[in-house]
Scaffold this motif. Structure first.
Motif, mmCIF file in Angstrom:
data_model
loop_
_atom_site.group_PDB
_atom_site.id
_atom_site.type_symbol
_atom_site.label_atom_id
_atom_site.label_comp_id
_atom_site.label_asym_id
_atom_site.label_seq_id
_atom_site.Cartn_x
_atom_site.Cartn_y
_atom_site.Cartn_z
ATOM 1 N N ILE A 184 0.932 -1.225 0.038
ATOM 2 C CA ILE A 184 0.057 -0.067 0.081
ATOM 3 C C ILE A 184 0.948 1.304 -0.107
ATOM 4 C CG2 ILE A 184 -1.581 1.335 1.319
ATOM 5 C CD1 ILE A 184 -2.969 -1.256 2.361
ATOM 6 N N VAL A 185 1.999 1.193 0.897
ATOM 7 C CA VAL A 185 2.939 2.461 0.920
ATOM 8 C C VAL A 185 3.640 2.634 -0.278
ATOM 9 C CG1 VAL A 185 4.748 3.404 2.088
ATOM 10 C CG2 VAL A 185 3.114 2.481 3.418
ATOM 11 N N LEU A 186 3.919 1.522 -0.907
ATOM 12 C CA LEU A 186 4.627 1.698 -2.369
ATOM 13 C C LEU A 186 3.778 2.424 -3.392
ATOM 14 C CD1 LEU A 186 6.930 1.082 -4.420
ATOM 15 C CD2 LEU A 186 5.619 -1.213 -4.710
ATOM 16 N N CYS A 187 2.369 1.937 -3.387
ATOM 17 C CA CYS A 187 1.474 2.532 -4.298
ATOM 18 C C CYS A 187 1.098 3.865 -4.347
ATOM 19 C CB CYS A 187 0.239 1.717 -4.467
ATOM 20 S SG CYS A 187 0.386 0.016 -4.974
ATOM 21 N N TYR A 188 0.983 4.342 -2.901
ATOM 22 C CA TYR A 188 0.417 5.757 -2.682
ATOM 23 C C TYR A 188 1.613 6.629 -2.875
ATOM 24 C CZ TYR A 188 1.755 5.851 2.411
ATOM 25 O OH TYR A 188 2.203 6.005 3.688
ATOM 26 N N THR A 189 2.962 6.009 -2.463
ATOM 27 C CA THR A 189 4.090 6.731 -2.446
ATOM 28 C C THR A 189 4.367 7.176 -3.840
ATOM 29 O OG1 THR A 189 5.086 5.913 -0.454
ATOM 30 C CG2 THR A 189 6.701 6.928 -2.102
ATOM 31 N N GLY A 190 4.278 6.427 -4.717
ATOM 32 C CA GLY A 190 4.378 6.702 -6.179
ATOM 33 C C GLY A 190 3.685 7.795 -6.687
ATOM 34 N N ILE A 191 2.263 7.951 -6.193
ATOM 35 C CA ILE A 191 1.559 9.180 -6.685
ATOM 36 C C ILE A 191 1.866 10.343 -5.778
ATOM 37 C CG2 ILE A 191 -0.955 9.998 -6.305
ATOM 38 C CD1 ILE A 191 -0.812 7.670 -8.293
ATOM 39 N N ALA A 192 2.102 10.219 -4.478
ATOM 40 C CA ALA A 192 2.626 11.659 -3.739
ATOM 41 C C ALA A 192 3.977 12.023 -4.275
ATOM 42 C CB ALA A 192 2.928 11.073 -2.377
ATOM 43 N N LEU A 193 4.849 11.338 -4.812
ATOM 44 C CA LEU A 193 6.000 11.498 -5.189
ATOM 45 C C LEU A 193 5.944 12.363 -6.551
ATOM 46 C CD1 LEU A 193 9.309 11.197 -4.905
ATOM 47 C CD2 LEU A 193 9.067 9.228 -6.274
#
Length: 251
Positions: A184-193
């Motif tokens: 989950i963190v990997l997926c939303y971090t890509g968006i936030a990044l």
């Protein structure tokens, strides 16, 4: 901003601890976030730059958990999507917040998380596993939406919230919960990044050097999670968080 050899060594060591802690529990960013500020980045830059390391850390952890057949990616899409939507809102708010307010927020968060870690939330979550009735899917999605908002905004400490949501709300055991957490963190971090890159708030040199440490820590933790004890790491984290909180708020 130029990076010195000492800066690079500090970032890699801090990243190693952070990646290890983040993969097995959470709050590793409570070490890297204040360090980035100590090395000269503004609160906005530190919050954004930290996401590079978080992204690569979780990329490594997801790969290892998936290879060990601990992680079923397709089965958790309904948890990932609301977190992604929430992260867009959180990251958008983070790039626009007043810098002084962000500084106070980070400092205050460090103090709060010191006591959260002191109270051993992971142990409490473990004790509650299997004792809570499953929640309706709508409430699960709502919970992970708000976790996504928080993760997109600041990241630090989000691992504890995710573990609580996955163990208490979805009734996963701790091993599976940790695996789904990093996905989950990997997926939303890509968006936030992507949002932070668009806002021009990232120091790429610091970010990629820090990522070396984070990814290494995540590899060790996800590969040898069952053989490694985290008790000594907890004491190091408590000391680092308290010192960082004092530094951020008062100096």
């Amino acid at each position: 901003m130029d990076i010195t050899l000492i800066d690079a060594v500090l970032l890699i060591i801090a990243g190693l601890f952070a990646g290890f802690i983040n993969t097995l529990a959470g709050s590793g960013s409570l070490i890297t976030l204040p360090l980035l500020m100590f090395l000269g980045l503004t609160p906005h830059q530190a919050n954004a730059t930290n996401r590079i390391a978080i992204f690569f850390q979780n990329l490594v952890a997801v790969r290892n958990f998936h290879q060990q057949k601990t992680l079923d990616i397709k089965a958790n899409v309904y948890l990932i999507l609301p977190a992604l939507i929430g992260s867009v809102i959180g990251a958008s708010f983070a790039i626009n917040i007043n810098e002084r307010l962000l500084n106070y927020f980070i400092g205050g968060l460090l103090f709060v998380m010191f006591f959260v870690i002191l109270l051993k939330p992971s142990q409490w979550i473990k004790e509650q596993a299997g004792q809570v009735e499953g929640k309706a899917t709508f409430w699960q999605m709502l919970i992970f939406f708000f976790i996504g908002v928080y993760g997109g905004f600041i990241q630090a400490g989000v691992g504890f919230f995710l573990l609580a949501g996955l163990v208490l709300g979805v009734e996963y055991d701790l091993i599976k919960a940790n695996a789904v957490k990093v996905l989950i963190v990997l997926c939303y971090t890509g968006i936030a990044l992507g949002i932070f890159i668009w806002a021009g708030q990232i120091n790429y040199v610091f970010g990629f050097v820090l990522a070396i440490g984070n990814a290494s820590g995540a590899f060790i933790a996800s590969k040898y999670a069952n053989q490694i004890g985290v008790k000594p790491i907890r004491h190091i984290l408590l000391t680092a968080v308290m010192l960082a909180a004092i530094k951020v708020l008062f100096f």
